[in-house]
Design a protein around this motif. Structure first.
Motif, mmCIF file in Angstrom:
data_model
loop_
_atom_site.group_PDB
_atom_site.id
_atom_site.type_symbol
_atom_site.label_atom_id
_atom_site.label_comp_id
_atom_site.label_asym_id
_atom_site.label_seq_id
_atom_site.Cartn_x
_atom_site.Cartn_y
_atom_site.Cartn_z
ATOM 1 N N MET A 1 -8.079 -7.612 -13.272
ATOM 2 C CA MET A 1 -7.510 -6.468 -12.587
ATOM 3 C C MET A 1 -7.068 -6.929 -11.194
ATOM 4 S SD MET A 1 -9.256 -2.684 -12.425
ATOM 5 C CE MET A 1 -10.834 -3.301 -12.014
ATOM 6 N N ALA A 2 -5.797 -7.090 -11.002
ATOM 7 C CA ALA A 2 -5.253 -7.532 -9.718
ATOM 8 C C ALA A 2 -4.710 -6.332 -8.943
ATOM 9 C CB ALA A 2 -4.144 -8.547 -9.944
ATOM 10 N N ALA A 3 -4.771 -6.449 -7.631
ATOM 11 C CA ALA A 3 -4.292 -5.369 -6.772
ATOM 12 C C ALA A 3 -3.666 -5.969 -5.529
ATOM 13 C CB ALA A 3 -5.440 -4.438 -6.391
ATOM 14 N N ARG A 4 -2.953 -5.131 -4.803
ATOM 15 C CA ARG A 4 -2.396 -5.560 -3.522
ATOM 16 C C ARG A 4 -2.768 -4.534 -2.466
ATOM 17 N NH1 ARG A 4 3.572 -4.271 -2.454
ATOM 18 N NH2 ARG A 4 3.828 -2.301 -3.506
ATOM 19 N N ILE A 5 -3.006 -5.037 -1.265
ATOM 20 C CA ILE A 5 -3.371 -4.198 -0.132
ATOM 21 C C ILE A 5 -2.285 -4.362 0.918
ATOM 22 C CG2 ILE A 5 -5.063 -3.818 1.693
ATOM 23 C CD1 ILE A 5 -7.178 -4.962 -0.224
ATOM 24 N N TYR A 6 -1.725 -3.252 1.355
ATOM 25 C CA TYR A 6 -0.671 -3.298 2.355
ATOM 26 C C TYR A 6 -0.724 -2.054 3.222
ATOM 27 C CZ TYR A 6 1.768 -0.163 -0.859
ATOM 28 O OH TYR A 6 2.110 0.892 -1.661
ATOM 29 N N GLN A 7 -0.079 -2.138 4.373
ATOM 30 C CA GLN A 7 -0.019 -0.983 5.257
ATOM 31 C C GLN A 7 1.197 -0.155 4.875
ATOM 32 O OE1 GLN A 7 0.054 -1.909 9.425
ATOM 33 N NE2 GLN A 7 -0.866 0.039 9.960
ATOM 34 N N ARG A 8 1.014 1.143 4.856
ATOM 35 C CA ARG A 8 2.084 2.042 4.433
ATOM 36 C C ARG A 8 3.285 1.922 5.370
ATOM 37 N NH1 ARG A 8 0.679 8.081 3.177
ATOM 38 N NH2 ARG A 8 1.739 7.917 1.226
ATOM 39 N N PRO A 9 4.470 1.635 4.843
ATOM 40 C CA PRO A 9 5.655 1.519 5.704
ATOM 41 C C PRO A 9 6.244 2.886 6.036
ATOM 42 C CG PRO A 9 6.249 1.051 3.454
ATOM 43 C CD PRO A 9 4.762 1.282 3.462
ATOM 44 N N LYS A 10 7.069 2.894 7.025
ATOM 45 C CA LYS A 10 7.791 4.101 7.408
ATOM 46 C C LYS A 10 8.987 4.250 6.476
ATOM 47 C CE LYS A 10 10.141 4.282 11.298
ATOM 48 N NZ LYS A 10 10.545 4.367 12.688
ATOM 49 N N THR A 11 9.247 5.453 5.987
ATOM 50 C CA THR A 11 10.384 5.646 5.090
ATOM 51 C C THR A 11 11.684 5.665 5.883
ATOM 52 O OG1 THR A 11 10.321 8.051 5.239
ATOM 53 C CG2 THR A 11 8.951 7.031 3.539
ATOM 54 N N ALA A 12 12.787 5.536 5.189
ATOM 55 C CA ALA A 12 14.085 5.532 5.843
ATOM 56 C C ALA A 12 14.418 6.892 6.457
ATOM 57 C CB ALA A 12 15.172 5.138 4.857
ATOM 58 N N MET A 13 13.846 7.944 5.927
ATOM 59 C CA MET A 13 14.126 9.289 6.424
ATOM 60 C C MET A 13 13.135 9.741 7.486
ATOM 61 S SD MET A 13 16.795 10.032 4.771
ATOM 62 C CE MET A 13 16.967 11.732 5.172
ATOM 63 N N GLN A 14 12.270 8.844 7.918
ATOM 64 C CA GLN A 14 11.210 9.209 8.836
ATOM 65 C C GLN A 14 11.443 8.560 10.196
ATOM 66 O OE1 GLN A 14 7.498 7.897 7.270
ATOM 67 N NE2 GLN A 14 6.274 8.830 8.851
ATOM 68 N N SER A 15 11.446 9.343 11.248
ATOM 69 C CA SER A 15 11.612 8.779 12.581
ATOM 70 C C SER A 15 10.280 8.653 13.305
ATOM 71 C CB SER A 15 12.566 9.645 13.409
ATOM 72 O OG SER A 15 12.021 10.934 13.574
ATOM 73 N N GLY A 16 9.288 9.409 12.892
ATOM 74 C CA GLY A 16 7.973 9.344 13.513
ATOM 75 C C GLY A 16 7.087 8.299 12.878
ATOM 76 N N LYS A 17 5.844 8.230 13.325
ATOM 77 C CA LYS A 17 4.908 7.231 12.825
ATOM 78 C C LYS A 17 3.759 7.863 12.052
ATOM 79 C CE LYS A 17 5.938 4.093 16.565
ATOM 80 N NZ LYS A 17 5.435 3.395 17.744
#
Length: 92
Positions: free
Chosen positions: A1-17
């Motif tokens: 069972m493999a997984a990946r851990i990453y930080q959620r990116p900002k979407t293209a439609m999102q200007s805030g954080k």
């Protein structure tokens, strides 16, 4: 069972954080997707690919993966670069 851990990116439609400080543990697909012969929808029998776990920090996500024996790869967050310019720079 493999997984990946990453930080959620900002979407293209999102200007805030908002919600960009969350870390995501997402399981990789164990079997290929295939088209359903009757409806034509794409799917698979892999239910682990639907599981997405959210953590407040990278350390907690890695600790969870170690505790439950999940082979996880951590993807580093790319550095944020700001291109600071004035409106008048558009006319130079």
């Amino acid at each position: 069972m493999a997984a990946r851990i990453y930080q959620r990116p900002k979407t293209a439609m999102q200007s805030g954080k908002a919600l960009t400080d969350q870390w995501i543990l997402e399981f990789e697909q164990s079997e290929a997707r295939e088209a359903d012969p009757l409806m034509g929808w794409t799917g698979s029998g892999d239910t682990q690919a639907q599981v997405v776990l959210r953590f407040p920090s990278k350390e907690e996500a890695v600790a969870y993966a170690i505790k439950y024996g999940i082979a996880a790869r951590v993807h580093a967050t790319p550095p944020k670069t700001l291109k600071i310019q004035a409106y008048a720079d558009n006319f130079r």
